[in-house]
Design a protein around this motif. Sequence first.
Motif, PDB file in Angstrom:
ATOM      1  N   VAL A 142     -47.801 -25.496 -63.117  1.00 31.13           N
ATOM      2  CA  VAL A 142     -46.754 -25.040 -62.208  1.00 31.13           C
ATOM      3  C   VAL A 142     -45.519 -24.707 -63.040  1.00 31.13           C
ATOM      4  O   VAL A 142     -44.917 -25.583 -63.660  1.00 31.13           O
ATOM      5  CB  VAL A 142     -46.425 -26.099 -61.145  1.00 31.13           C
ATOM      6  CG1 VAL A 142     -45.345 -25.580 -60.203  1.00 31.13           C
ATOM      7  CG2 VAL A 142     -47.680 -26.476 -60.365  1.00 31.13           C
ATOM      8  N   ARG A 143     -45.169 -23.424 -63.052  1.00 31.29           N
ATOM      9  CA  ARG A 143     -44.000 -22.956 -63.807  1.00 31.29           C
ATOM     10  C   ARG A 143     -42.770 -23.027 -62.910  1.00 31.29           C
ATOM     11  O   ARG A 143     -42.676 -22.301 -61.905  1.00 31.29           O
ATOM     12  CB  ARG A 143     -44.225 -21.527 -64.301  1.00 31.29           C
ATOM     13  CG  ARG A 143     -45.353 -21.427 -65.322  1.00 31.29           C
ATOM     14  CD  ARG A 143     -45.759 -19.995 -65.583  1.00 31.29           C
ATOM     15  NE  ARG A 143     -44.639 -19.167 -66.006  1.00 31.29           N
ATOM     16  CZ  ARG A 143     -44.178 -19.097 -67.241  1.00 31.29           C
ATOM     17  NH1 ARG A 143     -44.751 -19.829 -68.195  1.00 31.29           N
ATOM     18  NH2 ARG A 143     -43.164 -18.321 -67.544  1.00 31.29           N
ATOM     19  N   VAL A 144     -41.816 -23.880 -63.280  1.00 30.87           N
ATOM     20  CA  VAL A 144     -40.653 -24.155 -62.435  1.00 30.87           C
ATOM     21  C   VAL A 144     -39.405 -23.549 -63.076  1.00 30.87           C
ATOM     22  O   VAL A 144     -39.108 -23.827 -64.248  1.00 30.87           O
ATOM     23  CB  VAL A 144     -40.454 -25.668 -62.240  1.00 30.87           C
ATOM     24  CG1 VAL A 144     -39.265 -25.942 -61.337  1.00 30.87           C
ATOM     25  CG2 VAL A 144     -41.728 -26.291 -61.671  1.00 30.87           C
ATOM     26  N   PRO A 145     -38.659 -22.687 -62.360  1.00 36.74           N
ATOM     27  CA  PRO A 145     -37.404 -22.145 -62.910  1.00 36.74           C
ATOM     28  C   PRO A 145     -36.440 -23.281 -63.251  1.00 36.74           C
ATOM     29  O   PRO A 145     -36.499 -24.366 -62.664  1.00 36.74           O
ATOM     30  CB  PRO A 145     -36.864 -21.276 -61.773  1.00 36.74           C
ATOM     31  CG  PRO A 145     -38.047 -20.974 -60.919  1.00 36.74           C
ATOM     32  CD  PRO A 145     -38.935 -22.177 -61.009  1.00 36.74           C
ATOM     33  N   PRO A 146     -35.518 -23.017 -64.181  1.00 38.15           N
ATOM     34  CA  PRO A 146     -34.632 -24.097 -64.625  1.00 38.15           C
ATOM     35  C   PRO A 146     -33.527 -24.424 -63.627  1.00 38.15           C
ATOM     36  O   PRO A 146     -33.097 -23.566 -62.852  1.00 38.15           O
ATOM     37  CB  PRO A 146     -34.038 -23.544 -65.921  1.00 38.15           C
ATOM     38  CG  PRO A 146     -34.046 -22.066 -65.724  1.00 38.15           C
ATOM     39  CD  PRO A 146     -35.271 -21.773 -64.915  1.00 38.15           C
ATOM     40  N   THR A 147     -33.097 -25.649 -63.661  1.00 32.86           N
ATOM     41  CA  THR A 147     -31.886 -26.100 -62.984  1.00 32.86           C
ATOM     42  C   THR A 147     -31.084 -26.913 -63.986  1.00 32.86           C
ATOM     43  O   THR A 147     -31.652 -27.509 -64.907  1.00 32.86           O
ATOM     44  CB  THR A 147     -32.199 -26.966 -61.746  1.00 32.86           C
ATOM     45  OG1 THR A 147     -32.940 -28.127 -62.159  1.00 32.86           O
ATOM     46  CG2 THR A 147     -33.000 -26.184 -60.722  1.00 32.86           C
ATOM     47  N   ASN A 170     -27.766 -31.856 -68.138  1.00 36.44           N
ATOM     48  CA  ASN A 170     -29.150 -32.238 -67.914  1.00 36.44           C
ATOM     49  C   ASN A 170     -29.865 -31.080 -67.232  1.00 36.44           C
ATOM     50  O   ASN A 170     -29.417 -30.597 -66.196  1.00 36.44           O
ATOM     51  CB  ASN A 170     -29.232 -33.491 -67.049  1.00 36.44           C
ATOM     52  CG  ASN A 170     -28.644 -34.707 -67.743  1.00 36.44           C
ATOM     53  OD1 ASN A 170     -28.724 -34.830 -68.970  1.00 36.44           O
ATOM     54  ND2 ASN A 170     -28.046 -35.602 -66.982  1.00 36.44           N
ATOM     55  N   ALA A 171     -30.981 -30.638 -67.831  1.00 37.77           N
ATOM     56  CA  ALA A 171     -31.726 -29.501 -67.305  1.00 37.77           C
ATOM     57  C   ALA A 171     -33.139 -29.920 -66.934  1.00 37.77           C
ATOM     58  O   ALA A 171     -33.747 -30.772 -67.587  1.00 37.77           O
ATOM     59  CB  ALA A 171     -31.772 -28.371 -68.328  1.00 37.77           C
ATOM     60  N   THR A 172     -33.672 -29.331 -65.867  1.00 37.75           N
ATOM     61  CA  THR A 172     -35.055 -29.554 -65.455  1.00 37.75           C
ATOM     62  C   THR A 172     -35.740 -28.207 -65.308  1.00 37.75           C
ATOM     63  O   THR A 172     -35.093 -27.170 -65.114  1.00 37.75           O
ATOM     64  CB  THR A 172     -35.119 -30.305 -64.116  1.00 37.75           C
ATOM     65  OG1 THR A 172     -34.429 -29.547 -63.104  1.00 37.75           O
ATOM     66  CG2 THR A 172     -34.470 -31.677 -64.232  1.00 37.75           C
ATOM     67  N   GLY A 173     -37.069 -28.225 -65.372  1.00 39.96           N
ATOM     68  CA  GLY A 173     -37.861 -27.011 -65.251  1.00 39.96           C
ATOM     69  C   GLY A 173     -39.138 -27.142 -66.037  1.00 39.96           C
ATOM     70  O   GLY A 173     -39.315 -28.079 -66.827  1.00 39.96           O
ATOM     71  N   ASN A 174     -40.058 -26.232 -65.814  1.00 39.01           N
ATOM     72  CA  ASN A 174     -41.327 -26.258 -66.527  1.00 39.01           C
ATOM     73  C   ASN A 174     -41.687 -24.813 -66.904  1.00 39.01           C
ATOM     74  O   ASN A 174     -41.838 -23.976 -66.009  1.00 39.01           O
ATOM     75  CB  ASN A 174     -42.415 -26.863 -65.645  1.00 39.01           C
ATOM     76  CG  ASN A 174     -43.687 -27.161 -66.421  1.00 39.01           C
ATOM     77  OD1 ASN A 174     -43.665 -27.298 -67.639  1.00 39.01           O
ATOM     78  ND2 ASN A 174     -44.805 -27.246 -65.714  1.00 39.01           N
ATOM     79  N   PRO A 175     -41.778 -24.519 -68.214  1.00 37.52           N
ATOM     80  CA  PRO A 175     -41.645 -25.403 -69.370  1.00 37.52           C
ATOM     81  C   PRO A 175     -40.224 -25.976 -69.506  1.00 37.52           C
ATOM     82  O   PRO A 175     -39.311 -25.532 -68.822  1.00 37.52           O
ATOM     83  CB  PRO A 175     -41.965 -24.491 -70.548  1.00 37.52           C
ATOM     84  CG  PRO A 175     -42.590 -23.271 -69.972  1.00 37.52           C
ATOM     85  CD  PRO A 175     -42.081 -23.131 -68.594  1.00 37.52           C
ATOM     86  N   LYS A 176     -40.077 -26.918 -70.394  1.00 34.21           N
ATOM     87  CA  LYS A 176     -38.785 -27.552 -70.600  1.00 34.21           C
ATOM     88  C   LYS A 176     -37.750 -26.516 -71.035  1.00 34.21           C
ATOM     89  O   LYS A 176     -37.966 -25.774 -71.990  1.00 34.21           O
ATOM     90  CB  LYS A 176     -38.902 -28.642 -71.653  1.00 34.21           C
ATOM     91  CG  LYS A 176     -37.620 -29.434 -71.853  1.00 34.21           C
ATOM     92  CD  LYS A 176     -37.821 -30.529 -72.891  1.00 34.21           C
ATOM     93  CE  LYS A 176     -36.523 -31.332 -73.081  1.00 34.21           C
ATOM     94  NZ  LYS A 176     -36.708 -32.399 -74.102  1.00 34.21           N
ATOM     95  N   PRO A 177     -36.616 -26.441 -70.340  1.00 32.70           N
ATOM     96  CA  PRO A 177     -35.624 -25.393 -70.665  1.00 32.70           C
ATOM     97  C   PRO A 177     -34.891 -25.659 -71.970  1.00 32.70           C
ATOM     98  O   PRO A 177     -34.754 -26.817 -72.406  1.00 32.70           O
ATOM     99  CB  PRO A 177     -34.653 -25.450 -69.472  1.00 32.70           C
ATOM    100  CG  PRO A 177     -35.344 -26.253 -68.420  1.00 32.70           C
ATOM    101  CD  PRO A 177     -36.249 -27.198 -69.146  1.00 32.70           C
ATOM    102  N   GLY A 191     -28.370 -26.766 -77.593  1.00 33.32           N
ATOM    103  CA  GLY A 191     -28.659 -28.193 -77.519  1.00 33.32           C
ATOM    104  C   GLY A 191     -28.083 -28.811 -76.258  1.00 33.32           C
ATOM    105  O   GLY A 191     -27.268 -28.194 -75.561  1.00 33.32           O
ATOM    106  N   LYS A 192     -28.504 -30.019 -75.969  1.00 26.93           N
ATOM    107  CA  LYS A 192     -28.118 -30.679 -74.728  1.00 26.93           C
ATOM    108  C   LYS A 192     -26.643 -31.049 -74.703  1.00 26.93           C
ATOM    109  O   LYS A 192     -25.990 -30.999 -73.652  1.00 26.93           O
ATOM    110  CB  LYS A 192     -28.979 -31.924 -74.536  1.00 26.93           C
ATOM    111  CG  LYS A 192     -28.684 -32.699 -73.276  1.00 26.93           C
ATOM    112  CD  LYS A 192     -29.607 -33.898 -73.154  1.00 26.93           C
ATOM    113  CE  LYS A 192     -29.287 -34.706 -71.889  1.00 26.93           C
ATOM    114  NZ  LYS A 192     -30.166 -35.876 -71.753  1.00 26.93           N
ATOM    115  N   ASN A 193     -26.062 -31.393 -75.841  1.00 25.71           N
ATOM    116  CA  ASN A 193     -24.682 -31.893 -75.899  1.00 25.71           C
ATOM    117  C   ASN A 193     -23.812 -31.004 -76.761  1.00 25.71           C
ATOM    118  O   ASN A 193     -24.284 -30.342 -77.693  1.00 25.71           O
ATOM    119  CB  ASN A 193     -24.662 -33.334 -76.450  1.00 25.71           C
ATOM    120  CG  ASN A 193     -25.438 -34.295 -75.578  1.00 25.71           C
ATOM    121  OD1 ASN A 193     -25.240 -34.344 -74.378  1.00 25.71           O
ATOM    122  ND2 ASN A 193     -26.344 -35.052 -76.184  1.00 25.71           N
TER     123      ASN A 193
END
Length: 529
Positions: A142-147, A170-177, A191-193
């Motif tokens: 399941v390919r999930v757009p990022p949030t 913090n980002a969510t989605g599949n693949p990992k954003p 990067g995240k930070n």
Amino acid sequence: MLLMLLLFWLYGVRISYGQAGSPWNTEDNDYYYDQLEPENLLPKIVTKSQEFSAQPGEDISLPCVVDRGWHSLVWRRGGNILWVLQNSNGNFLLQTVEQDDRLGRNDTSLTIKGIEATDEGTYTCELSDTDPPRNVMHFLKVRVPPTVVPANGRKVMTIKMGSTANLGCNATGNPKPNITWSTEGRVLKVGKNLTIANAKPEDNGKYRCTASNGVGRPASTTITLEVMHPPVVRAQETEVYTGVGHEATLACFVYAEPRAQVQWYRKGGTPVDPIRLIRTVNNHKRYSLQFVRVHLEDLGDYTCNATNFMGNDSASVRLSARPKPVRYSSPHQGDMESNYTLVWDVESYVPVLSYEIAYRNDTDEEDHWITFSVPGTTSSSKYHSMSHTFTDLEPGSAYHVRVVARNEYGRGDVNESFAFTTLDAAGTDYPTYVQTSVEVSAEASNQLEDIVSEAEAGDVSQETQKTAAAASEALVNQTNPEDITRKEVSVAGQAVIHDDTSAANELSPKERKMQLMALVTAISLSSFF
């Protein structure tokens, strides 16, 4: 007799059994042997394992095609049975085990409506008619757009100047954003930070955190960084030029965090009158002080002062009625060998008393300037035009000149020097656009300016019109019609170019002189109406 019949019967039975064989005889045919069915006659699944991809909300069908007759088929995900399908001579009986209305079937295939992110995993179609059971496995991705959201939900971060700011998302989605940081369209890092050490006032602003994984559109959010710092004050103009009876606006820009308290003061620390003056502030941190009508006592120095708990700062602005620096409008290349006419204008709300002129040849030493003064103009307009012709110059030489205007309120600032070059005595070709200056007598020029002032007041008499004609004639008398191919006449600060080349070739000198006089008179009187 009876004995013979009994023997005959027993003999016949023996003979019949001997011919047909004993029920326990396995030499020819054993009716009690249960022979196994061959492998190529058993049911089998002909669908190959596949990987499927879907986005949330989509529908999907996972195939499972069975060859030959079968009795029982099971779909399961991991160890959980989704449904069981029984086949009795082509009559299907579906038994749903997983309580999910989104699950269904298309013949022997599994259908899923409205895919969710949690549906990702391995799905197995299995036949229980064989030992061991035969199956096919599909993997659903399941390919999930990022949030993306700010870490800890903080969309605004406030720190003191010199501290370190740690911004996070913090980002969510599949693949990992992947996360990218930017500000004002400039990419900072991936990067995240994001860490900003030794924060300064210029680090204030909005920082955008963008998450992307190739599915749908990238998602972004912003975090506002506020660096607390003392005020920084900058004047919009260090000197504002005006005149008594005119309006004027002083302005300064104040940058402070937290917001500063801004106050305007006269020189010496006296607050400005809050009743007579208008103070405004706009969204661009501009604080202004507006004079609807300037009084003589309003002229002078003012201070824009800003204070917050981190400190204070100020900037000075002068309200002045002296002339502005002059602006030059002459071409840099002269059209004569030993003469050059310099034309300039200046803004002054009161008449210019005089002009201080300094010039030097480029071959002279830098501090060797020849200085002199010429009278100013009496025009009531705030825009004043003037010209001066330099004589006895060296042909083909470069000169620098500076002009400063002076009125009753003081002397203007020295503008950058203006460079010009005289015509080479060898007759070097220069651009064909050549202006022949009309030398104007001081008396005729003053008469025309007085006439224009009277016209602006709305009172034009016949005597005035006669005077205008006489002044125009005085201007024309100083011009040699034989030399005129392109004329520039300056009337009340306005330059009018008149091309008369063809007419000069067809008219006599007297006619050309009369034509020029009519032209100048028309220009003079046109400003009255």
